[in-house]
Design a protein around this motif. Sequence first.
Motif, short mmCIF file in Angstrom:
data_model
loop_
_atom_site.label_atom_id
_atom_site.label_comp_id
_atom_site.label_asym_id
_atom_site.label_seq_id
_atom_site.Cartn_x
_atom_site.Cartn_y
_atom_site.Cartn_z
N GLU A 57 0.84 -1.20 0.00
CA GLU A 57 0.00 0.00 0.00
C GLU A 57 0.87 1.25 0.00
OE1 GLU A 57 -4.03 -1.20 2.53
OE2 GLU A 57 -2.46 0.00 3.45
N ILE A 58 0.39 2.27 -0.65
CA ILE A 58 0.89 3.64 -0.45
C ILE A 58 -0.33 4.47 -0.09
CG2 ILE A 58 1.90 5.68 -1.52
CD1 ILE A 58 3.64 3.96 -3.21
N ILE A 59 -0.40 4.89 1.16
CA ILE A 59 -1.58 5.62 1.61
C ILE A 59 -1.37 7.12 1.39
CG2 ILE A 59 -2.03 3.85 3.33
CD1 ILE A 59 -1.18 5.87 5.46
N GLN A 60 -2.47 7.82 1.34
CA GLN A 60 -2.43 9.29 1.31
C GLN A 60 -2.92 9.79 2.65
OE1 GLN A 60 -4.97 9.33 -2.27
NE2 GLN A 60 -3.82 7.42 -2.23
N ARG A 63 -1.95 14.80 3.27
CA ARG A 63 -1.53 15.26 1.93
C ARG A 63 -0.11 14.83 1.61
NH1 ARG A 63 -3.89 20.08 3.89
NH2 ARG A 63 -6.03 20.34 3.19
N GLU A 64 0.21 13.62 2.03
CA GLU A 64 1.51 13.03 1.70
C GLU A 64 1.30 11.58 1.28
OE1 GLU A 64 3.84 13.26 5.21
OE2 GLU A 64 4.42 15.36 4.91
N PHE A 65 2.21 11.09 0.43
CA PHE A 65 2.24 9.67 0.13
C PHE A 65 3.10 8.99 1.19
CE2 PHE A 65 1.50 11.32 -4.25
CZ PHE A 65 0.29 10.69 -4.49
N GLN A 66 2.56 7.97 1.81
CA GLN A 66 3.28 7.24 2.85
C GLN A 66 3.26 5.74 2.54
OE1 GLN A 66 1.70 8.30 6.71
NE2 GLN A 66 1.56 10.47 6.21
N PRO A 67 4.41 5.11 2.30
CA PRO A 67 5.74 5.71 2.35
C PRO A 67 6.00 6.58 1.12
CG PRO A 67 5.92 3.45 1.59
CD PRO A 67 4.47 3.66 1.98
N PHE A 80 -3.80 2.15 -3.22
CA PHE A 80 -3.57 3.56 -2.89
C PHE A 80 -4.74 4.11 -2.06
CE2 PHE A 80 -0.98 2.73 -6.58
CZ PHE A 80 0.19 3.44 -6.34
N PRO A 81 -4.95 3.61 -0.83
CA PRO A 81 -6.07 4.10 -0.02
C PRO A 81 -5.87 5.56 0.39
CG PRO A 81 -4.64 2.66 1.27
CD PRO A 81 -4.17 2.56 -0.14
N TYR A 104 -10.95 10.70 -5.96
CA TYR A 104 -11.63 9.69 -5.14
C TYR A 104 -11.34 9.90 -3.67
CZ TYR A 104 -7.17 7.21 -4.54
OH TYR A 104 -5.89 6.87 -4.21
N ALA A 105 -12.24 9.34 -2.87
CA ALA A 105 -12.03 9.21 -1.43
C ALA A 105 -12.08 7.72 -1.11
CB ALA A 105 -13.11 9.97 -0.66
N GLY A 106 -11.55 7.36 0.04
CA GLY A 106 -11.58 5.95 0.41
C GLY A 106 -10.55 5.12 -0.33
N ARG A 107 -10.98 3.98 -0.85
CA ARG A 107 -10.04 3.04 -1.48
C ARG A 107 -10.43 2.81 -2.94
NH1 ARG A 107 -6.59 -0.91 0.61
NH2 ARG A 107 -7.27 -0.34 2.73
N PRO A 108 -9.49 2.84 -3.86
CA PRO A 108 -9.80 2.54 -5.27
C PRO A 108 -10.36 1.12 -5.41
CG PRO A 108 -7.63 3.53 -5.07
CD PRO A 108 -8.09 3.20 -3.68
#
Length: 219
Positions: A57-60, A63-67, A80-81, A104-108
């Motif tokens: 996963e790369i979460i948002q 307002r950052e991509f983590q990791p 990309f949740p 989008y919001a949530g999870r693709p």
Amino acid sequence: MYRPIITLIIALTSPICLGAEPTGLTLVLTDSTTGQPVVNAVVILDSGTENQPTEAEIIQKNREFQPHTLVIARNSKVDFPNRDNTQHHVYSFSPAKVFDLELYAGRPEEPITFDQTGVVEIGCNIHDNMQGFLLVTDVTPAGYTDDQGLLDLHLPASADGSAESGLRVWHPRMTDNTRMARFTVNQPYPEPLELAVELSPEPAGGDRLDGLQKRFREL
């Protein structure tokens, strides 16, 4: 009467045995412009261990991509949740993987499969300051440079001294961070192994929103 034969066998086999042993050395990585150590650079040996596909996963968040940087094997799947209270529009135009997750919001609905090696830069169409990277590789990283720009490596050895080893280095601030810098190291390997890459200046801090960001901030 068997001594000459035994001596000949040892003479023929000893170089091969030596060639099977890797050579341990220390990599010293510096910025070619400033001479400062390059911290937390990814180092990959061409002869390294095969990298196996995985799910990641790369979460948002905030307002950052983590990791910010993710190293994965070819054919890995990445989700990309979005865990912010605003919508994001995640995309990449990198040749190694072009994709577009519209606002989008949530999870693709589905994760993205990365089926080509290379550097994939990701961004958000709404928040220009958001930037992240995926490194898609066939071998696992040998490691990351420390606060002094150092990393202990084990390079393959050979008997005749003619062999060479390839390695790749990547850092998000490299002036050309769309690809990994390639180096070839010939035997005998130097100790330490000193390499340099050119880094861009540190980015300015802050989280200022431009007009487009403000417009979509509450979506």
